[in-house]
Design a protein around this motif. Structure first.
Motif, PDB file in Angstrom:
ATOM      1  N   GLY A 250      48.737  49.441  56.402  1.00  0.00           N
ATOM      2  CA  GLY A 250      50.351  49.053  56.182  1.00  0.00           C
ATOM      3  C   GLY A 250      50.985  50.370  55.948  1.00  0.00           C
ATOM      4  O   GLY A 250      51.968  50.333  55.416  1.00  0.00           O
ATOM      5  N   GLY A 320      60.886  52.546  55.297  1.00  0.00           N
ATOM      6  CA  GLY A 320      59.865  52.707  54.082  1.00  0.00           C
ATOM      7  C   GLY A 320      60.558  53.415  52.862  1.00  0.00           C
ATOM      8  O   GLY A 320      60.349  53.261  51.979  1.00  0.00           O
ATOM      9  N   HIS A 323      62.619  50.258  51.580  1.00  0.00           N
ATOM     10  CA  HIS A 323      62.069  49.265  50.784  1.00  0.00           C
ATOM     11  C   HIS A 323      60.339  49.599  50.805  1.00  0.00           C
ATOM     12  O   HIS A 323      59.591  49.216  51.661  1.00  0.00           O
ATOM     13  N   PRO A 324      60.123  50.484  49.671  1.00  0.00           N
ATOM     14  CA  PRO A 324      58.804  51.086  49.869  1.00  0.00           C
ATOM     15  C   PRO A 324      57.688  50.018  49.440  1.00  0.00           C
ATOM     16  O   PRO A 324      58.212  48.995  48.639  1.00  0.00           O
ATOM     17  N   GLN A 325      56.565  49.899  49.786  1.00  0.00           N
ATOM     18  CA  GLN A 325      55.450  48.923  49.855  1.00  0.00           C
ATOM     19  C   GLN A 325      54.211  49.657  49.334  1.00  0.00           C
ATOM     20  O   GLN A 325      53.815  50.799  49.932  1.00  0.00           O
ATOM     21  N   PRO A 326      53.469  49.072  48.525  1.00  0.00           N
ATOM     22  CA  PRO A 326      52.152  49.640  48.306  1.00  0.00           C
ATOM     23  C   PRO A 326      51.391  49.494  49.140  1.00  0.00           C
ATOM     24  O   PRO A 326      51.126  48.581  50.174  1.00  0.00           O
ATOM     25  N   SER A 412      56.607  57.672  54.022  1.00  0.00           N
ATOM     26  CA  SER A 412      57.920  57.446  54.904  1.00  0.00           C
ATOM     27  C   SER A 412      58.327  58.851  55.264  1.00  0.00           C
ATOM     28  O   SER A 412      58.786  58.818  56.543  1.00  0.00           O
TER      29      SER A 412
END
Length: 556
Positions: A250, A320, A323-326, A412
Motif C-alpha cells: 500500500g 497520501g 489521507h495518510p494510511q498505515p 507521500s
C-alpha cells in the motif's frame, strides 16, 4: 509604338518596299507620324519615296492596307493640287509616305500555350488514347533527362500529339468519351486489385503468412531499435513486480514507481511504432519520407509521461498527504526496488553506449548529441531510464524514512518527488522534439562547408538565400539561389559544338526570320546546358556530403 524605326537604314526599308510592291527610286526617309490616320485600329507609319504619298496602317488582320488620307490632304486632292499640309521636319524631295510593317511581331500567347510544349510517350498514350504505332509517325525530339541515373529520352510536341489524337478519334467529343471509358475501366481494375489483396490477406491469415521477413525487423536488432526493445521488456517486468509490491504494502511511493514503469513501457512501445514507421520508403503523398515519425512518437511519449506518469504520481502523493494510511512490511518492496534498480541501470547503460557510439560517428560530444535530439528514440530511453534510476533511489529513501519514523508523510513526499522528476523529463522531451519538428538549421561549420563548395565552382558567380535544414535522423535538405556565370555556361556549350559549323550558319543568316531561328536553336541548347550544370552541382554536393539527401538549387 515603333521605337527606333526612324533610324532604320534605307536598304532595309527599300527591301520592305519592294516586298510591298511600292516604287522606291531613291533612298528612303522613314518616320512615324505620331497619330492614327487610318482610324482607331492602329498607328500610321510612312516612308517618303519618289513623288507620291501613300499611308498604310497596322489595323485589321495584320496585312498592310492603304489608309485613309488626312483631311487636309483629301481636301487638297479634291481641288486637283497637292496637299497644303506637309509633315514637319521633311525636305521638299521627301513628299511620298508609305506605311511598312515591322519584320518581327510580338507573339500573341493565349492563356494555355501548348504549341512548343513537350510530352512523353507514356503521357501521350494515357491522356490522348493513342497507340505506340500512332506515335511512330510524329516528330521525335531528344531531350536531356532530369534524373541523374538516366540518359536522354525521346519526347513529342504536344501540338503534334493533339492533332494526331483528333485524326485518330475524329473529334474532341469522341476523344472525351474514350478517355472517360478508360478511366472507368481503370477504376474497376483498381477495385479488383484491392479485392484480390483482401482475399490474399485472408488466405495468408488462415494458412500462415509465408512472406520473408521484411527489413523492418532488422531495425529492432541493432541501434535505437535494439535499445527500445530491451527497454520495453525490462520496464514491462518492472511494472508487474512493482504493482504486486504496491498491492502488498500500500506504499504511495511504490504506486508511483509502478505507474512510472507502466508509463515507460507504453511510451517505449510508442517509440517502437515510430521507428517502424520511420523506415518506410517515400511515396507520392510523403515525398521526403517518414523519418520525422520518430520525433512525433517521442513528442507524444513526452506528453504521455507528463499526463500518465507525473499526473498520477502527484495525485497519489497529494492524496497520501491528505489521507495518510498505515503501511505493511516494506521488505518485499525493498527487494523489488533493488531488482528494478539493477534492471533499469542495465537499460541505462545500453542507451548510454548507443548514444556514445552515434555521437562519435557524427563528431559530436555526448552532451551535444542529447541536447540536439539527433536520435529521439534513444534519447527517450536514456532520459526515462535515468529518471527511473533516480526515482528508485528517491522512493527507497522515502520508504526508509517512513520505516524508521513510522510517519507515512515521507512516503507521500517520495511520490511527489517522483512525479516532479517525470514532469521535468517530459518537459525536456516536448521541447527538444518540438524544435526538431519545426526544422532546425544545421551547424554553422557544416553550412560554411557547403557554401564554400558551391562558390569554388567556376560556373557559379555567387549564391544567395542559403538554407540547410535538418529534416530528421541527420538528413539535410539544402536550398540556395545560385547566380550562374553565363559566359562559363556558354563556353561549356561551345566546347561540345563544331565552331566552324556555327560560323557557317551565322554567315548564311540573311533575314531577321533566319536570325530568329538561329537564336532560338542555340538559346534552347544553352538552357539545356545550364540545366546540366545544375544537375552536376547537385550530384557532386550529395557525393561529397552523404547526409545531404535533398538539394534545391534555384537559378537567379
Amino acid at each position: 509604338m515603333f521605337p527606333g524605326l526612324a533610324h532604320r537604314p534605307w536598304p532595309l526599308l527599300r527591301r520592305v518596299c519592294l516586298q510591298r510592291r511600292v516604287p522606291c527610286p531613291g533612298p528612303l526617309l522613314f518616320f512615324y507620324t505620331g497619330r492614327d490616320v487610318a482610324g482607331p485600329g492602329g498607328p500610321a507609319v510612312a516612308v517618303t519615296c519618289g513623288a507620291r504619298v501613300r499611308f498604310y496602317s497596322t489595323a485589321g488582320s495584320g496585312k498592310d492596307v492603304p489608309a485613309k488620307r488626312p483631311p487636309a490632304e483629301a481636301a487638297g486632292a479634291a481641288k486637283g493640287g497637292p496637299s497644303e499640309q506637309k509633315p514637319q521636319g521633311l525636305s521638299k524631295v521627301e513628299s511620298i509616305q508609305v506605311k511598312v510593317r515591322a519584320v518581327l511581331k510580338k507573339r500573341e500567347y493565349g492563356s494555355k500555350y501548348t504549341k512548343n510544349n513537350f510530352i512523353t510517350a507514356v503521357r501521350a498514350m494515357n491522356e490522348f488514347c493513342l497507340k505506340p504505332s500512332d506515335l511512330e509517325q510524329l516528330r521525335k525530339i531528344r531531350r536531356r533527362s532530369p534524373h541523374d541515373d538516366t540518359e536522354a529520352f525521346t519526347v513529342f510536341l504536344r501540338s503534334d500529339v493533339e492533332a494526331k489524337a483528333l485524326e485518330v478519334w475524329g473529334s474532341h467529343e469522341a476523344l472525351t468519351r474514350e478517355t472517360n471509358l478508360r478511366k472507368e475501366v481503370e477504376r474497376e481494375y483498381k477495385e479488383n486489385i484491392f479485392r484480390n489483396q483482401q482475399l490474399l490477406k485472408e488466405y495468408k491469415d488462415f494458412w500462415g503468412n509465408t512472406k520473408p521477413r521484411s527489413g523492418k525487423r532488422a531495425t529492432f536488432l541493432q541501434g535505437p531499435g535494439k535499445v527500445v526493445m530491451v527497454a520495453i521488456c525490462i520496464n514491462g517486468l518492472n511494472f508487474f513486480f512493482k504493482l504486486l509490491a504496491w498491492v502488498y504494502t500500500g506504499s504511495a511511493s511504490m504506486f508511483s514507481e509502478a505507474i512510472h514503469s507502466l508509463a515507460d513501457t507504453a511510451n517505449q512501445a510508442l517509440l517502437a511504432l515510430g521507428i517502424s514507421q520511420s523506415v518506410r520508403n517515400p511515396d507520392a503523398i510523403h515525398p521526403y519520407g517518414f523519418s520525422n515519425m520518430r520525433y512525433i512518437a517521442s513528442l507524444i511519449s513526452g506528453v504521455g509521461i507528463f499526463m500518465m506518469g507525473a499526473g498520477l504520481s502527484w495525485y497519489h502523493g497529494i492524496m497520501g498527504l491528505l489521507h495518510p494510511q498505515p503501511m505493511e512490511s516494506l521488505l518485499w518492496a525493498y527487494c523489488i526496488l533493488a531488482g528494478s534498480l539493477v534492471s533499469e541501470g542495465a537499460t541505462l547503460l545500453v542507451a548510454i553506449n548507443e548514444i556514445k557510439k552515434s555521437a562519435h560517428k557524427h563528431g559530436l560530444s555526448f552532451y551535444e548529441y542529447v541536447m540536439q535530439s539527433r536520435d529521439p528514440s534513444t534519447n527517450v530511453v536514456l532520459l526515462e531510464d535515468a529518471a527511473a534510476v533516480l526515482g528508485v533511489v528517491l522512493a527507497a529513501g522515502c520508504m526508509g524514512l517512513t520505516s524508521l519514523t513510522g510517519n507515512p508523510y515521507y512516503d507521500s513526499l517520495g511520490s511527489l518527488g517522483v512525479g516532479t522528476l517525470l514532469g521535468t523529463v517530459s518537459a525536456f522531451l516536448i521541447y527538444t522534439n518540438t524544435e526538431a519538428l519545426l526544422g532546425r538549421s544545421i551547424q554553422a561549420e557544416h553550412m560554411q562547408k557547403l557554401t564554400e563548395f558551391l562558390e569554388s565552382d567556376p560556373a557559379v558567380r555567387a549564391i544567395h538565400d542559403v538554407k540547410a535544414t535538418d529534416i530528421g535522423l541527420s538528413k539535410v535538405r539544402f536550398k540556395a539561389e545560385v547566380d550562374f556565370d553565363g559566359r562559363v555556361v556558354t563556353r561549356s556549350y561551345l566546347e561540345k559544338q563544331d565552331i566552324e559549323q556555327i560560323l557557317n550558319d551565322i554567315q548564311q543568316v540573311k533575314t531577321p526570320e533566319e536570325l530568329e531561328a538561329f537564336m532560338l536553336k542555340h538559346g534552347e541548347n544553352i538552357i539545356d546546358t545550364l540545366g546540366a550544370e545544375v544537375d552536376r552541382l547537385e550530384k557532386e554536393l550529395k557525393q561529397r556530403n552523404p547526409e545531404v539527401r535533398h538539394v534545391d538549387l534555384e537559378i537567379l
